[in-house]
Motif scaffolding. Structure first.
Motif, PDB file in Angstrom:
ATOM      1  N   ASP A   1       9.685   4.091  10.431  1.00  0.00           N
ATOM      2  CA  ASP A   1       9.973   5.492   9.913  1.00  0.00           C
ATOM      3  C   ASP A   1      10.062   5.539   8.450  1.00  0.00           C
ATOM      4  O   ASP A   1      11.144   4.965   7.786  1.00  0.00           O
ATOM      5  CB  ASP A   1      11.028   6.163  10.619  1.00  0.00           C
ATOM      6  N   PRO A   2       9.175   6.012   7.570  1.00  0.00           N
ATOM      7  CA  PRO A   2       9.192   6.040   6.260  1.00  0.00           C
ATOM      8  C   PRO A   2      10.493   7.022   5.645  1.00  0.00           C
ATOM      9  O   PRO A   2      10.759   6.665   4.430  1.00  0.00           O
ATOM     10  CB  PRO A   2       8.071   6.834   5.720  1.00  0.00           C
ATOM     11  N   ASP A   3      11.199   7.633   6.285  1.00  0.00           N
ATOM     12  CA  ASP A   3      12.338   8.316   5.995  1.00  0.00           C
ATOM     13  C   ASP A   3      13.587   7.696   5.934  1.00  0.00           C
ATOM     14  O   ASP A   3      14.450   7.908   5.446  1.00  0.00           O
ATOM     15  CB  ASP A   3      12.387   9.651   6.884  1.00  0.00           C
ATOM     16  N   VAL A   4      13.567   6.449   6.760  1.00  0.00           N
ATOM     17  CA  VAL A   4      14.758   5.577   6.836  1.00  0.00           C
ATOM     18  C   VAL A   4      14.877   4.870   5.678  1.00  0.00           C
ATOM     19  O   VAL A   4      14.077   4.407   5.220  1.00  0.00           O
ATOM     20  CB  VAL A   4      14.613   4.553   8.083  1.00  0.00           C
ATOM     21  N   ARG A   5      16.426   4.953   5.180  1.00  0.00           N
ATOM     22  CA  ARG A   5      16.725   4.550   3.824  1.00  0.00           C
ATOM     23  C   ARG A   5      17.490   3.060   4.327  1.00  0.00           C
ATOM     24  O   ARG A   5      18.118   2.886   5.166  1.00  0.00           O
ATOM     25  CB  ARG A   5      17.726   5.408   3.287  1.00  0.00           C
ATOM     26  N   THR A   6      17.219   1.833   3.429  1.00  0.00           N
ATOM     27  CA  THR A   6      18.005   0.668   3.618  1.00  0.00           C
ATOM     28  C   THR A   6      18.207   0.272   2.283  1.00  0.00           C
ATOM     29  O   THR A   6      17.784   0.897   1.353  1.00  0.00           O
ATOM     30  CB  THR A   6      17.174  -0.407   4.105  1.00  0.00           C
ATOM     31  N   ASP A   7      19.254  -0.666   2.456  1.00  0.00           N
ATOM     32  CA  ASP A   7      19.725  -1.206   0.975  1.00  0.00           C
ATOM     33  C   ASP A   7      18.604  -1.860   0.123  1.00  0.00           C
ATOM     34  O   ASP A   7      18.731  -1.660  -1.171  1.00  0.00           O
ATOM     35  CB  ASP A   7      20.987  -2.203   1.261  1.00  0.00           C
ATOM     36  N   GLY A   8      17.942  -2.627   0.636  1.00  0.00           N
ATOM     37  CA  GLY A   8      16.804  -3.429   0.176  1.00  0.00           C
ATOM     38  C   GLY A   8      15.597  -3.426   1.040  1.00  0.00           C
ATOM     39  O   GLY A   8      15.653  -3.272   2.137  1.00  0.00           O
ATOM     40  N   ILE A   9      14.561  -3.594   0.312  1.00  0.00           N
ATOM     41  CA  ILE A   9      13.240  -4.040   1.035  1.00  0.00           C
ATOM     42  C   ILE A   9      12.601  -5.432   0.600  1.00  0.00           C
ATOM     43  O   ILE A   9      12.874  -5.884  -0.514  1.00  0.00           O
ATOM     44  CB  ILE A   9      12.097  -2.856   0.325  1.00  0.00           C
ATOM     45  N   VAL A  10      12.212  -6.190   1.453  1.00  0.00           N
ATOM     46  CA  VAL A  10      11.837  -7.390   1.377  1.00  0.00           C
ATOM     47  C   VAL A  10      10.491  -7.454   1.906  1.00  0.00           C
ATOM     48  O   VAL A  10      10.178  -7.184   2.787  1.00  0.00           O
ATOM     49  CB  VAL A  10      12.581  -8.545   2.259  1.00  0.00           C
ATOM     50  N   VAL A  11       9.368  -8.133   0.795  1.00  0.00           N
ATOM     51  CA  VAL A  11       8.059  -8.218   0.994  1.00  0.00           C
ATOM     52  C   VAL A  11       7.901  -9.793   0.816  1.00  0.00           C
ATOM     53  O   VAL A  11       7.665 -10.247  -0.169  1.00  0.00           O
ATOM     54  CB  VAL A  11       7.321  -7.262   0.237  1.00  0.00           C
ATOM     55  N   PRO A  12       7.391 -10.331   2.002  1.00  0.00           N
ATOM     56  CA  PRO A  12       6.783 -11.800   1.800  1.00  0.00           C
ATOM     57  C   PRO A  12       5.314 -11.783   1.247  1.00  0.00           C
ATOM     58  O   PRO A  12       4.756 -10.836   1.608  1.00  0.00           O
ATOM     59  CB  PRO A  12       6.808 -12.303   3.404  1.00  0.00           C
ATOM     60  N   THR A  13       5.166 -12.753   0.301  1.00  0.00           N
ATOM     61  CA  THR A  13       3.723 -12.517  -0.083  1.00  0.00           C
ATOM     62  C   THR A  13       2.690 -12.806   1.142  1.00  0.00           C
ATOM     63  O   THR A  13       3.101 -13.632   2.047  1.00  0.00           O
ATOM     64  CB  THR A  13       3.599 -13.602  -1.226  1.00  0.00           C
ATOM     65  N   GLY A  14       1.729 -12.598   0.927  1.00  0.00           N
ATOM     66  CA  GLY A  14       0.576 -12.939   1.865  1.00  0.00           C
ATOM     67  C   GLY A  14      -0.680 -11.760   1.921  1.00  0.00           C
ATOM     68  O   GLY A  14      -1.099 -11.337   0.821  1.00  0.00           O
ATOM     69  N   ALA A  15      -0.683 -11.320   3.033  1.00  0.00           N
ATOM     70  CA  ALA A  15      -1.906 -10.392   3.182  1.00  0.00           C
ATOM     71  C   ALA A  15      -1.837  -9.063   2.370  1.00  0.00           C
ATOM     72  O   ALA A  15      -0.640  -8.668   1.791  1.00  0.00           O
ATOM     73  CB  ALA A  15      -1.965  -9.947   4.937  1.00  0.00           C
ATOM     74  N   ALA A  16      -2.945  -8.451   2.332  1.00  0.00           N
ATOM     75  CA  ALA A  16      -2.985  -7.288   1.528  1.00  0.00           C
ATOM     76  C   ALA A  16      -2.220  -6.177   2.121  1.00  0.00           C
ATOM     77  O   ALA A  16      -1.970  -6.288   3.516  1.00  0.00           O
ATOM     78  CB  ALA A  16      -4.329  -6.828   1.381  1.00  0.00           C
ATOM     79  N   GLY A  17      -1.879  -5.190   1.446  1.00  0.00           N
ATOM     80  CA  GLY A  17      -1.194  -4.010   1.931  1.00  0.00           C
ATOM     81  C   GLY A  17       0.523  -4.165   1.905  1.00  0.00           C
ATOM     82  O   GLY A  17       1.282  -3.147   1.602  1.00  0.00           O
TER      83      GLY A  17
ATOM     84  N   ALA B 294       1.942  -2.952  -1.680  1.00  0.00           N
ATOM     85  CA  ALA B 294       1.781  -1.919  -1.992  1.00  0.00           C
ATOM     86  C   ALA B 294       2.912  -0.789  -1.105  1.00  0.00           C
ATOM     87  O   ALA B 294       3.183   0.208  -1.705  1.00  0.00           O
ATOM     88  CB  ALA B 294       0.275  -1.458  -1.855  1.00  0.00           C
ATOM     89  N   ARG B 295       2.942  -1.082   0.235  1.00  0.00           N
ATOM     90  CA  ARG B 295       3.612  -0.555   0.931  1.00  0.00           C
ATOM     91  C   ARG B 295       5.129  -0.515   0.587  1.00  0.00           C
ATOM     92  O   ARG B 295       5.872   0.414   0.559  1.00  0.00           O
ATOM     93  CB  ARG B 295       3.623  -0.946   2.503  1.00  0.00           C
ATOM     94  N   GLY B 296       5.683  -1.658   0.106  1.00  0.00           N
ATOM     95  CA  GLY B 296       6.943  -2.078  -0.365  1.00  0.00           C
ATOM     96  C   GLY B 296       7.439  -1.097  -1.610  1.00  0.00           C
ATOM     97  O   GLY B 296       8.189  -0.366  -1.839  1.00  0.00           O
ATOM     98  N   LEU B 297       6.405  -1.081  -2.663  1.00  0.00           N
ATOM     99  CA  LEU B 297       6.353  -0.390  -3.823  1.00  0.00           C
ATOM    100  C   LEU B 297       6.335   1.209  -3.400  1.00  0.00           C
ATOM    101  O   LEU B 297       7.333   1.841  -4.085  1.00  0.00           O
ATOM    102  CB  LEU B 297       5.382  -0.725  -4.601  1.00  0.00           C
ATOM    103  N   ASP B 298       5.529   1.626  -2.770  1.00  0.00           N
ATOM    104  CA  ASP B 298       5.703   3.049  -2.220  1.00  0.00           C
ATOM    105  C   ASP B 298       7.071   3.513  -1.740  1.00  0.00           C
ATOM    106  O   ASP B 298       7.690   4.739  -2.235  1.00  0.00           O
ATOM    107  CB  ASP B 298       4.509   3.357  -1.336  1.00  0.00           C
ATOM    108  N   LEU B 299       7.372   2.735  -0.824  1.00  0.00           N
ATOM    109  CA  LEU B 299       9.007   3.103  -0.353  1.00  0.00           C
ATOM    110  C   LEU B 299       9.847   2.953  -1.289  1.00  0.00           C
ATOM    111  O   LEU B 299      10.768   3.988  -1.487  1.00  0.00           O
ATOM    112  CB  LEU B 299       8.991   1.991   0.880  1.00  0.00           C
ATOM    113  N   LEU B 300       9.724   2.014  -2.320  1.00  0.00           N
ATOM    114  CA  LEU B 300      10.813   1.984  -3.316  1.00  0.00           C
ATOM    115  C   LEU B 300      10.819   3.130  -4.038  1.00  0.00           C
ATOM    116  O   LEU B 300      11.957   3.801  -4.359  1.00  0.00           O
ATOM    117  CB  LEU B 300      10.764   0.623  -4.056  1.00  0.00           C
ATOM    118  N   GLU B 301       9.631   3.458  -4.508  1.00  0.00           N
ATOM    119  CA  GLU B 301       9.446   4.891  -5.296  1.00  0.00           C
ATOM    120  C   GLU B 301       9.706   6.049  -4.499  1.00  0.00           C
ATOM    121  O   GLU B 301      10.373   6.971  -5.384  1.00  0.00           O
ATOM    122  CB  GLU B 301       8.144   4.743  -5.896  1.00  0.00           C
ATOM    123  N   HIS B 302       9.651   6.113  -3.350  1.00  0.00           N
ATOM    124  CA  HIS B 302      10.148   7.167  -2.639  1.00  0.00           C
ATOM    125  C   HIS B 302      11.743   7.335  -2.325  1.00  0.00           C
ATOM    126  O   HIS B 302      12.240   7.939  -1.490  1.00  0.00           O
ATOM    127  CB  HIS B 302       9.380   7.573  -1.318  1.00  0.00           C
TER     128      HIS B 302
END
Length: 178
Positions: free
Chosen positions: A29-45, A48-56
């Motif tokens: 759910d994109p509306d759920v807030r957490t303290d942090g976002i973790v994105v392991p490097t690897g496949a595309a997308g 971008a998803r992490g940054l979008d969530l962070l900006e929101h």
């Protein structure tokens, strides 16, 4: 007798693989807030998803774990955009080289900030194993929200990931028995 056992084991493995592929983790759910976002490097997308969530405003900071040594925030901004968000709120972890060390790097980042919840943004086919590795590394007291980024793995990638997941579960089960 041995043939029946092998046939049964193969059938169970195939059924497990089918369930693995049919029930891939979905985006959280994109509306759920957490303290942090973790994105392991690897496949595309993933980034971008992490940054979008962070900006929101869905987290305070984001860790991109497993970046190549020498990669800077400016490098990431050139590739991914979001320069302002990256400059203020993104940490780059260059120590991790695999999923297990991604979990260790993430756990150190979480402990250093006192976070109690993180959103794990990774490819849907990689999400279960990444979350499995995070559990023991984080310990109790930190909740992990799995956010599967839709990806289309090759059959080889899917088989490899499924087998790695099974093997890692066996190893962790064996460690608990000790």
């Amino acid at each position: 007798m041995i043939r029946r056992f092998v046939a049964l084991a193969l059938l169970v493995w195939m059924l497990g693989f089918a369930v693995f592929m049919l029930a891939l983790p979905q985006p959280a759910d994109p509306d759920v807030r957490t303290d942090g976002i973790v994105v392991p490097t690897g496949a595309a997308g993933r980034t971008a998803r992490g940054l979008d969530l962070l900006e929101h405003g869905r987290a305070r900071r984001m860790l991109v774990t497993g970046t190549a040594p020498g990669v800077t925030r400016a490098d990431l901004a050139r590739v991914a955009g979001h320069a302002t968000t990256i400059a203020c709120c993104v940490d780059l972890g260059a120590e991790a080289v695999d999923t297990r060390s991604n979990a260790e790097e993430t756990a150190a980042w979480v402990r250093a900030r006192g976070y109690r919840s993180i959103r794990l943004v990774t490819s849907n086919w990689h999400a279960r194993r990444a979350a499995l590795e995070l559990g023991p590394a984080l310990g109790d007291g930190v909740s992990v929200l799995v956010d599967g980024v839709d990806a289309q793995p090759t059959l080889t990638q899917a088989f490899n990931e499924y087998n790695k997941l099974l093997l890692r579960r066996v190893v962790l089960w064996g460690e608990r028995l000790r």
